[in-house]
Design a protein around this motif. Structure first.
Motif, mmCIF file in Angstrom:
data_model
loop_
_atom_site.group_PDB
_atom_site.id
_atom_site.type_symbol
_atom_site.label_atom_id
_atom_site.label_comp_id
_atom_site.label_asym_id
_atom_site.label_seq_id
_atom_site.Cartn_x
_atom_site.Cartn_y
_atom_site.Cartn_z
ATOM 1 N N ILE A 139 0.858 -1.178 0.000
ATOM 2 C CA ILE A 139 0.000 0.000 0.000
ATOM 3 C C ILE A 139 0.895 1.229 0.000
ATOM 4 O O ILE A 139 1.712 1.415 0.901
ATOM 5 N N ALA A 140 0.762 2.027 -1.056
ATOM 6 C CA ALA A 140 1.470 3.308 -1.188
ATOM 7 C C ALA A 140 0.370 4.328 -1.440
ATOM 8 O O ALA A 140 0.090 4.701 -2.562
ATOM 9 N N SER A 141 -0.288 4.686 -0.378
ATOM 10 C CA SER A 141 -1.511 5.484 -0.427
ATOM 11 C C SER A 141 -1.382 6.674 -1.369
ATOM 12 O O SER A 141 -0.369 7.377 -1.331
ATOM 13 N N PRO A 142 -2.351 6.825 -2.250
ATOM 14 C CA PRO A 142 -3.670 6.194 -2.334
ATOM 15 C C PRO A 142 -3.704 4.942 -3.200
ATOM 16 O O PRO A 142 -4.764 4.449 -3.560
ATOM 17 N N TYR A 143 -2.546 4.394 -3.540
ATOM 18 C CA TYR A 143 -2.493 3.247 -4.442
ATOM 19 C C TYR A 143 -2.174 1.950 -3.704
ATOM 20 O O TYR A 143 -1.559 1.954 -2.646
ATOM 21 N N VAL A 144 -2.562 0.857 -4.346
ATOM 22 C CA VAL A 144 -2.132 -0.470 -3.928
ATOM 23 C C VAL A 144 -1.289 -0.991 -5.083
ATOM 24 O O VAL A 144 -1.786 -1.172 -6.201
ATOM 25 N N LEU A 145 -0.005 -1.181 -4.825
ATOM 26 C CA LEU A 145 0.925 -1.668 -5.838
ATOM 27 C C LEU A 145 0.956 -3.184 -5.783
ATOM 28 O O LEU A 145 1.027 -3.768 -4.699
ATOM 29 N N ILE A 146 0.894 -3.820 -6.952
ATOM 30 C CA ILE A 146 0.896 -5.282 -6.992
ATOM 31 C C ILE A 146 1.938 -5.798 -7.969
ATOM 32 O O ILE A 146 2.276 -5.137 -8.945
ATOM 33 N N GLN A 147 2.445 -6.984 -7.654
ATOM 34 C CA GLN A 147 3.318 -7.728 -8.548
ATOM 35 C C GLN A 147 2.805 -9.155 -8.600
ATOM 36 O O GLN A 147 2.765 -9.840 -7.568
ATOM 37 N N PRO A 148 2.399 -9.613 -9.790
ATOM 38 C CA PRO A 148 1.973 -11.013 -9.891
ATOM 39 C C PRO A 148 3.153 -11.942 -9.576
ATOM 40 O O PRO A 148 4.282 -11.643 -9.938
ATOM 41 N N LEU A 149 2.863 -13.021 -8.905
ATOM 42 C CA LEU A 149 3.883 -14.017 -8.624
ATOM 43 C C LEU A 149 3.824 -15.095 -9.679
ATOM 44 O O LEU A 149 2.743 -15.434 -10.170
ATOM 45 N N SER A 150 4.955 -15.616 -10.057
ATOM 46 C CA SER A 150 4.986 -16.702 -11.040
ATOM 47 C C SER A 150 4.325 -17.927 -10.427
ATOM 48 O O SER A 150 4.571 -18.252 -9.270
ATOM 49 N N PRO A 151 3.489 -18.607 -11.219
ATOM 50 C CA PRO A 151 2.869 -19.818 -10.684
ATOM 51 C C PRO A 151 3.935 -20.893 -10.439
ATOM 52 O O PRO A 151 4.933 -20.948 -11.150
ATOM 53 N N LEU A 152 3.690 -21.691 -9.420
ATOM 54 C CA LEU A 152 4.597 -22.788 -9.118
ATOM 55 C C LEU A 152 4.454 -23.865 -10.168
ATOM 56 O O LEU A 152 3.360 -24.190 -10.616
ATOM 57 N N VAL A 153 5.576 -24.382 -10.610
ATOM 58 C CA VAL A 153 5.553 -25.455 -11.606
ATOM 59 C C VAL A 153 5.503 -26.773 -10.845
ATOM 60 O O VAL A 153 6.294 -27.018 -9.961
ATOM 61 N N SER A 154 4.505 -27.600 -11.208
ATOM 62 C CA SER A 154 4.394 -28.878 -10.492
ATOM 63 C C SER A 154 4.927 -30.023 -11.280
ATOM 64 O O SER A 154 5.258 -29.933 -12.415
#
Length: 106
Positions: free
Chosen positions: A91-106
């Motif tokens: 949270i960097a008000s007024p924003y919510v910063l996101i980074q997608p995580l790489s899916p785990l390889v099964s």
């Protein structure tokens, strides 16, 4: 210490505030216009610090380079299809910063 001294979080405070969330929790922030994607090759804390400290030169450079942006319709469609997709967020008000995580390889 004045109120101004406590209004801007430090890098250390931001680092401690980084957390994980699933898309379903983050989606309401998209609806209010406050969700911002940060490229995985950009440090999430550095982006948050630049935003909270009004470092417009750095933020504008990242926007121009495509490293900081609003989610695309395609991304939202894909994330809506799987609301359990994990993200790092800050949270960097007024924003919510996101980074997608790489899916785990099964």
């Amino acid at each position: 210490m004045s109120d101004m001294d406590t209004s801007m979080p430090t890098r250390e405070e931001l680092t401690l505030s980084v957390d994980m969330a699933r898309w379903g929790w983050l989606r309401p922030h998209l609806e209010r216009g406050g969700l911002v994607v940060v490229s995985p090759d950009l440090d999430l804390v550095a982006a948050g610090f630049s935003i909270t400290s009004d470092d417009t030169a750095a933020v504008n450079a990242w926007i121009e380079a495509g490293k900081v942006y609003k989610p695309s319709a395609t991304q939202v469609f894909d994330w809506d299809a799987d609301p359990d997709i994990p993200f790092r967020f800050l949270i960097a008000s007024p924003y919510v910063l996101i980074q997608p995580l790489s899916p785990l390889v099964s």
